[in-house]
Write an enzyme that holds these catalytic residues in place. Structure first.
Site, mmCIF file in Angstrom:
data_model
loop_
_atom_site.group_PDB
_atom_site.id
_atom_site.type_symbol
_atom_site.label_atom_id
_atom_site.label_comp_id
_atom_site.label_asym_id
_atom_site.label_seq_id
_atom_site.Cartn_x
_atom_site.Cartn_y
_atom_site.Cartn_z
ATOM 1 N N GLU A 280 20.749 36.562 19.437
ATOM 2 C CA GLU A 280 19.674 37.566 19.351
ATOM 3 C C GLU A 280 18.318 36.878 19.253
ATOM 4 O OE1 GLU A 280 20.079 40.756 19.916
ATOM 5 O OE2 GLU A 280 22.215 40.356 20.118
ATOM 6 N N TRP A 311 9.777 61.087 37.400
ATOM 7 C CA TRP A 311 9.744 61.499 35.989
ATOM 8 C C TRP A 311 9.565 63.008 35.895
ATOM 9 C CZ3 TRP A 311 11.545 57.740 33.273
ATOM 10 C CH2 TRP A 311 11.277 56.409 33.606
ATOM 11 N N ASN A 348 18.017 48.413 15.494
ATOM 12 C CA ASN A 348 18.113 48.151 16.935
ATOM 13 C C ASN A 348 18.990 49.158 17.674
ATOM 14 O OD1 ASN A 348 17.765 46.492 19.389
ATOM 15 N ND2 ASN A 348 19.966 46.169 19.128
ATOM 16 N N TRP A 366 8.978 55.432 30.453
ATOM 17 C CA TRP A 366 9.242 54.470 29.374
ATOM 18 C C TRP A 366 7.943 53.942 28.780
ATOM 19 C CZ3 TRP A 366 7.390 49.502 29.940
ATOM 20 C CH2 TRP A 366 7.059 49.097 31.229
HETATM 21 P P1 FAD Z 1 18.267 41.012 13.970
HETATM 22 O O1 FAD Z 1 19.398 41.734 14.555
HETATM 23 O O2 FAD Z 1 18.425 40.443 12.624
HETATM 24 O O3 FAD Z 1 17.876 39.867 15.013
HETATM 25 C C1 FAD Z 1 17.148 38.690 14.630
HETATM 26 C C2 FAD Z 1 15.901 38.542 15.445
HETATM 27 O O4 FAD Z 1 16.232 38.398 16.828
HETATM 28 C C3 FAD Z 1 14.989 39.746 15.389
HETATM 29 O O5 FAD Z 1 14.177 39.710 14.242
HETATM 30 C C4 FAD Z 1 14.212 39.616 16.684
HETATM 31 O O6 FAD Z 1 13.146 38.703 16.563
HETATM 32 C C5 FAD Z 1 15.243 39.020 17.625
HETATM 33 N N1 FAD Z 1 15.877 40.091 18.402
HETATM 34 C C6 FAD Z 1 16.989 40.794 18.085
HETATM 35 N N2 FAD Z 1 17.303 41.650 19.080
HETATM 36 C C7 FAD Z 1 16.348 41.491 20.029
HETATM 37 C C8 FAD Z 1 16.130 42.086 21.292
HETATM 38 N N3 FAD Z 1 16.948 43.011 21.792
HETATM 39 N N4 FAD Z 1 15.050 41.699 22.004
HETATM 40 C C9 FAD Z 1 14.207 40.744 21.528
HETATM 41 N N5 FAD Z 1 14.382 40.138 20.342
HETATM 42 C C10 FAD Z 1 15.439 40.496 19.603
HETATM 43 N N6 FAD Z 1 11.808 43.714 18.714
HETATM 44 C C11 FAD Z 1 10.624 43.264 18.236
HETATM 45 O O7 FAD Z 1 10.588 42.258 17.538
HETATM 46 N N7 FAD Z 1 9.471 43.916 18.545
HETATM 47 C C12 FAD Z 1 9.435 45.038 19.322
HETATM 48 O O8 FAD Z 1 8.366 45.574 19.585
HETATM 49 C C13 FAD Z 1 10.689 45.549 19.790
HETATM 50 N N8 FAD Z 1 10.727 46.692 20.525
HETATM 51 C C14 FAD Z 1 11.941 47.156 20.964
HETATM 52 C C15 FAD Z 1 11.977 48.317 21.739
HETATM 53 C C16 FAD Z 1 13.192 48.829 22.200
HETATM 54 C C17 FAD Z 1 13.208 50.091 23.035
HETATM 55 C C18 FAD Z 1 14.391 48.159 21.890
HETATM 56 C C19 FAD Z 1 15.709 48.702 22.374
HETATM 57 C C20 FAD Z 1 14.359 46.990 21.145
HETATM 58 C C21 FAD Z 1 13.150 46.472 20.673
HETATM 59 N N9 FAD Z 1 13.101 45.294 19.905
HETATM 60 C C22 FAD Z 1 11.885 44.831 19.464
HETATM 61 C C23 FAD Z 1 14.305 44.455 19.694
HETATM 62 C C24 FAD Z 1 15.115 44.732 18.420
HETATM 63 O O9 FAD Z 1 15.350 46.104 18.276
HETATM 64 C C25 FAD Z 1 14.440 44.207 17.163
HETATM 65 O O10 FAD Z 1 14.040 42.870 17.343
HETATM 66 C C26 FAD Z 1 15.392 44.251 15.969
HETATM 67 O O11 FAD Z 1 15.840 45.564 15.746
HETATM 68 C C27 FAD Z 1 14.674 43.736 14.737
HETATM 69 O O12 FAD Z 1 15.486 43.856 13.613
HETATM 70 P P2 FAD Z 1 16.077 42.562 12.898
HETATM 71 O O13 FAD Z 1 14.983 41.600 12.608
HETATM 72 O O14 FAD Z 1 16.904 43.037 11.759
HETATM 73 O O15 FAD Z 1 16.986 41.975 14.035
#
Ligand code: FAD
Length: 484
Positions: A280, A311, A348, A366
């Site tokens: 991740e 759309w 997420n 989107w």
């Molecule tokens: P964990 O599951 O603990 O993951 C650890 C780290 O990995 C996160 O802190 C993040 O930096 C990175 N990560 C995890 N999943 C993703 C992913 N799919 N894409 C990119 N990085 C990821 N994340 C953001 O940081 N900023 C945003 O603006 C953002 N917008 C999103 C919009 C949508 C529509 C979706 C579906 C996802 C988005 N995400 C975004 C990705 C993801 O949802 C979040 O990073 C995650 O939920 C953060 O929670 P966590 O730190 O507990 O993640």
């Protein structure tokens, strides 16, 4: 005495494992830490409301950390290049160091700043303080950027990741005389409306909060990450995203914390949970890779044919508003949108569900969802937000195909089976049992009465019918394909 060095803090608000700050220290002269509030320099992606709240508190925390080192934080507002030049003139500084950012507008601005400093015979040097793999260092066998995650990440892992992180700075030589600073309050980062109480209950912005979160996650959740990360009612993820976005922790620090655990066994990653978690972190890297190589993607689909997607119309904005306020009538969607509004963060799994609902059930662009997230997420990040939205809309790199449409009720029943998450965020439904919690409109009248719910009054009827919306979304997708 050696001339001072300006250290320009940006999205690297930490004193540990900070390569540009280390470089400044090596110079041996006094260091002047600077933060510049440069709204125009951010281009069209000015820091959103929730992120401004985070930024304010993170800067307060950093100021306190610097004060403990007998140092200060010079805050100025204005065009970054001009402010840096003014400060060099005022202080006699002959070098400015900073860590790089990867948003297109920032890259263009920083390039210009480097050149202008050079013209003044001032050293301007930037470093990598945010990523494991900077986008310009990674390419596929054909010399092109990757567009699919698995080969991208395999390629990165094969290159190897440096285990080294530098220790927290313990001393910062200071100048005899400090330049003037504005106060943090002058930047007016906090919202004027009463919106952020829930943020303060849930978050501790700053480096200390980041390290605490990492410690708790590594100790109690990382090994079960794979099995628990999809359930929004439990804390199964690290919640490090805002800290990573603002650079209060580096991905190297996370990597090395996990690597340390494996010292006893010699096996890394130590568990399947760790392995999935690190991938991740890889998605975050991939998001930056895509943004850097495809800078148009925050407002245009990577797959250009999706520009013509038909759309739906929402002339008075009622559908968008219902989604934003958590009033769509689909509990899992509404719970997510309310969690977002209340805490500045959303799980997420639920981000994927609400995004899919906006794009496929409501068929709204989107970009509207991305803009709302930009303003309301404390972790709003141009790279990850763009990737997340384009992934959901089916128009990005390695995206979910458009025709795979999340059914919100099924998603709710799978990932919030007992409805704990829904009940937490939708108090109107708190007394409804698990059987109907994800689909209250199917509950018999007596069940609704017993739960004190009058649909259409306290809680809305679904604003769209799932089966009809699904059919219409698939028809729109077919129309797009036919138009190729
Ligand atoms: P964990 O599951 O603990 O993951 C650890 C780290 O990995 C996160 O802190 C993040 O930096 C990175 N990560 C995890 N999943 C993703 C992913 N799919 N894409 C990119 N990085 C990821 N994340 C953001 O940081 N900023 C945003 O603006 C953002 N917008 C999103 C919009 C949508 C529509 C979706 C579906 C996802 C988005 N995400 C975004 C990705 C993801 O949802 C979040 O990073 C995650 O939920 C953060 O929670 P966590 O730190 O507990 O993640």
């Amino acid at each position: 005495m050696k001339p001072p060095i300006l250290y320009w803090f940006r999205r690297d608000l930490r004193l540990q494992d900070n390569p540009a700050l280390q470089k400044a220290l090596e110079g041996g002269g006094p260091i002047i830490p600077v933060y510049i509030h440069d709204e125009a320099g951010e281009g069209e992606w000015k820091t959103g409301g929730a992120s401004r709240w985070w930024l304010h508190h993170s800067l307060v925390s950093l100021r306190e950390s610097l004060a403990k080192l007998n140092s200060r934080f010079i805050v100025r507002a204005g065009a970054s290049g001009e402010v840096l030049e003014e400060l060099c003139e005022e202080t006699g500084a002959k070098a400015v160091y900073w860590n790089r950012r990867y948003e297109p507008a920032i890259i263009a601005r920083d390039k210009q700043i480097k050149q202008s400093l050079r013209d003044l015979e001032i050293e301007g040097e930037s470093f990598n303080g945010a990523l494991l793999f900077e986008p310009h260092t990674i390419e596929n066998k054909q010399g092109r950027p990757f567009q699919v995650f698995t080969p991208y990440w395999r390629h990165c892992l094969a290159k190897g990741i440096s285990e080294n992180t530098s220790a927290r700075v313990k001393k910062l030589p200071h100048p005899n005389e400090w330049p003037k600073s504005e106060s943090l309050d002058d930047l007016e980062l906090l919202p004027l409306i009463n919106w952020t109480d829930g943020f303060a209950e849930n978050w501790e912005p700053g480096e200390t909060g980041a390290l605490k979160s990492l410690k708790v996650f590594v100790k109690s959740a990382v090994d079960e990450y794979e099995s628990k990360r999809d359930f929004p009612h439990i804390v199964g993820t690290s919640q490090l995203s805002p800290y990573l976005h603002f650079g209060e922790i580096s991905p190297q620090q996370i990597w090395s914390a996990l690597q340390k655990r494996s010292e006893a066994t010699g096996v890394f990653p130590t568990s399947k949970g760790e392995q999935v978690y690190l991938s991740e972190i890889g998605w975050r890297e991939f998001a930056h890779h895509l943004l850097y190589h495809f800078p148009q993607t925050p407002h245009a689909p990577l797959r250009a044919d999706y520009e013509r997607f038909p759309w739906a119309s929402d002339p008075d904005g009622a559908k968008l508003r219902a989604w934003q306020r958590g009033l769509t009538g689909y509990p899992i969607v509404d719970a997510g949108m309310r969690e977002l509004w209340h805490t500045g963060w959303m799980h997420n799994r639920v981000r994927m569900i609400v995004a899919s609902f906006l794009v496929k059930h409501l068929r709204l662009p989107w970009t509207l969802g991305a803009a709302w997230f930009w303003d309301t997420l404390v972790d709003a990040d141009l790279a990850s937000n763009t990737l997340g939205w384009q992934w959901t809309a089916g128009c990005g790199a390695d995206a979910a195909p458009f025709f795979r449409i999340f059914a919100p009720v099924n998603q709710g029943e799978k990932f919030d089976k007992n409805g704990d998450y829904v009940r937490k965020w939708i108090p109107e439904l708190a007394k409804l049992g698990s059987k109907y919690i994800q689909r209250p409109w199917e509950a018999p009248t007596e069940v609704l009465e017993a739960a004190e719910i009058e649909l259409g009054n306290q809680y809305p009827h679904p604003i769209v019918d799932h089966t009809t919306a699904r059919k219409e979304a698939l028809a729109a997708f077919q129309q797009l394909r036919n138009s190729k």
